[in-house]
Design a protein around this motif. Sequence first.
Motif, short mmCIF file in Angstrom:
data_model
loop_
_atom_site.label_atom_id
_atom_site.label_comp_id
_atom_site.label_asym_id
_atom_site.label_seq_id
_atom_site.Cartn_x
_atom_site.Cartn_y
_atom_site.Cartn_z
N ASP A 19 0.84 -1.22 0.00
CA ASP A 19 0.00 0.00 0.00
C ASP A 19 0.86 1.25 0.00
OD1 ASP A 19 -2.34 -1.25 -0.16
OD2 ASP A 19 -2.94 -0.98 1.95
N GLU A 20 1.85 1.24 0.90
CA GLU A 20 2.72 2.41 1.00
C GLU A 20 3.62 2.54 -0.24
OE1 GLU A 20 4.86 2.61 4.75
OE2 GLU A 20 6.14 4.22 3.97
N VAL A 21 4.18 1.40 -0.68
CA VAL A 21 5.02 1.41 -1.89
C VAL A 21 4.23 2.00 -3.05
CG1 VAL A 21 5.93 -0.16 -3.69
CG2 VAL A 21 6.53 -0.52 -1.29
N ASN A 22 2.99 1.54 -3.17
CA ASN A 22 2.18 1.92 -4.32
C ASN A 22 1.77 3.38 -4.27
OD1 ASN A 22 1.05 1.13 -6.75
ND2 ASN A 22 -0.96 0.81 -5.80
N SER A 23 1.42 3.87 -3.07
CA SER A 23 1.00 5.27 -3.02
C SER A 23 2.19 6.20 -3.24
CB SER A 23 0.20 5.58 -1.74
OG SER A 23 1.05 5.97 -0.71
N ASN A 24 3.37 5.83 -2.72
CA ASN A 24 4.57 6.64 -3.00
C ASN A 24 4.93 6.60 -4.48
OD1 ASN A 24 4.75 7.17 -0.28
ND2 ASN A 24 6.34 5.65 0.11
N SER A 25 4.78 5.43 -5.08
CA SER A 25 5.10 5.30 -6.50
C SER A 25 4.17 6.16 -7.34
CB SER A 25 4.95 3.85 -6.96
OG SER A 25 5.88 3.05 -6.29
N THR A 26 2.88 6.09 -7.03
CA THR A 26 1.91 6.87 -7.80
C THR A 26 2.25 8.36 -7.72
OG1 THR A 26 0.30 5.19 -7.27
CG2 THR A 26 -0.57 7.25 -8.13
N LYS A 27 2.58 8.82 -6.51
CA LYS A 27 2.94 10.24 -6.34
C LYS A 27 4.17 10.61 -7.15
CE LYS A 27 1.47 10.32 -1.64
NZ LYS A 27 2.11 10.00 -0.37
N PRO A 218 10.36 1.48 -5.27
CA PRO A 218 10.16 1.84 -6.68
C PRO A 218 9.98 3.34 -6.93
CG PRO A 218 9.00 -0.19 -6.20
CD PRO A 218 9.55 0.30 -4.88
N ALA A 219 9.38 4.07 -5.98
CA ALA A 219 9.19 5.52 -6.18
C ALA A 219 10.51 6.22 -6.48
CB ALA A 219 8.55 6.14 -4.94
N PHE A 220 11.60 5.67 -5.94
CA PHE A 220 12.90 6.34 -6.09
C PHE A 220 13.48 6.23 -7.50
CE2 PHE A 220 13.98 5.71 -1.26
CZ PHE A 220 12.95 6.58 -0.93
N VAL A 221 12.81 5.49 -8.36
CA VAL A 221 13.25 5.43 -9.75
C VAL A 221 13.21 6.85 -10.33
CG1 VAL A 221 11.28 5.05 -11.33
CG2 VAL A 221 13.26 3.59 -11.48
N ARG A 222 12.35 7.67 -9.78
CA ARG A 222 12.29 9.06 -10.22
C ARG A 222 13.61 9.80 -9.98
NH1 ARG A 222 8.09 12.59 -11.21
NH2 ARG A 222 8.81 14.75 -11.22
N GLU A 223 14.27 9.50 -8.85
CA GLU A 223 15.55 10.17 -8.54
C GLU A 223 16.61 9.79 -9.57
OE1 GLU A 223 15.21 12.41 -6.36
OE2 GLU A 223 13.23 11.59 -5.82
N ILE A 224 16.55 8.54 -10.02
CA ILE A 224 17.51 8.08 -11.03
C ILE A 224 17.24 8.81 -12.35
CG2 ILE A 224 18.39 6.06 -12.27
CD1 ILE A 224 17.28 4.43 -9.73
N ALA A 225 15.96 8.96 -12.67
CA ALA A 225 15.58 9.67 -13.90
C ALA A 225 16.02 11.14 -13.84
CB ALA A 225 14.07 9.57 -14.11
N VAL A 226 15.82 11.76 -12.67
CA VAL A 226 16.21 13.17 -12.50
C VAL A 226 17.73 13.30 -12.63
CG1 VAL A 226 16.40 15.05 -10.78
CG2 VAL A 226 14.22 13.82 -11.08
#
Length: 253
Positions: A19-27, A218-226
């Motif tokens: 639940d937490e992984v998914n909501s952070n990922s969505t954000k 998984p949400a942190f994939v955004r940091e790699i993209a940035v």
Amino acid sequence: MLIDTHCHIHEPDYPISFDEVNSNSTKAGVEKMICVGTSVESSRLAIDFANKYDNTYAAIGVHPHDAKDGCGDIRKLLSNNSSVVAVGEIGLDYYYEYSPRDVQKAVLRQQIQMAIGKDLPIIFHVREAFDDFWPIFDSYVSNGQRIRGVMHCFTDNAENAKKCLERGLYIGVGGFSTFVKDEEQKNIFKDIPLAKVLLETDAPFLTPVPFRGKINQPAFVREIAVYLANLRRVSLEEISVATTANARSLFNI
Ligand SMILES: [Zn+2]
């Protein structure tokens, strides 16, 4: 939208709830994730996870660390499951060498055969073992067989990056890229054609900057993209569009 092409959030000891992984990922704009198995049991769990949650997919295979236990039911799991999008992670790891080298090679070959038989892409893990890996890989190609896949969590040199690209492999870029100091390695992440880059967290391992010290997710994939966008002086949008298209095309998701 971003895709985390490699994580281990399905493992029973992963400490963050889905639940937490998914909501952070969505954000963070991370809409899909591939749960990668490392043993027969972990592969079974990855399939269960992928069947349970819409935006997760399973890759199944026996990691070189576990090669000493053989491939067990991997073939059976592959033939019964449509939620499996890849074989992996499989390969050679001479850095830890938890399984004897000959056993690692034999188990790698068996699983490459399975992937070719099912026409599935492969997620490769190769650490300090490229000299033995390339002859195995090339033996299939010179037989006229096609291997599609990704070199996951690439941390090696420019020569091996070039060999991956010459063979049509994608290169998995993870948190490592955000803290690597070696100039040659930094340049690899700057120069790989975007059409060959896949983003991955390898959660719970290898947390990217600026979250070092926290459990990766998984949400942190955004940091790699940035990070890649800054390194390559392109927009985040450009990185997202390209890497997401790559993931969709390789894994058919
Ligand atoms: Zn992994």
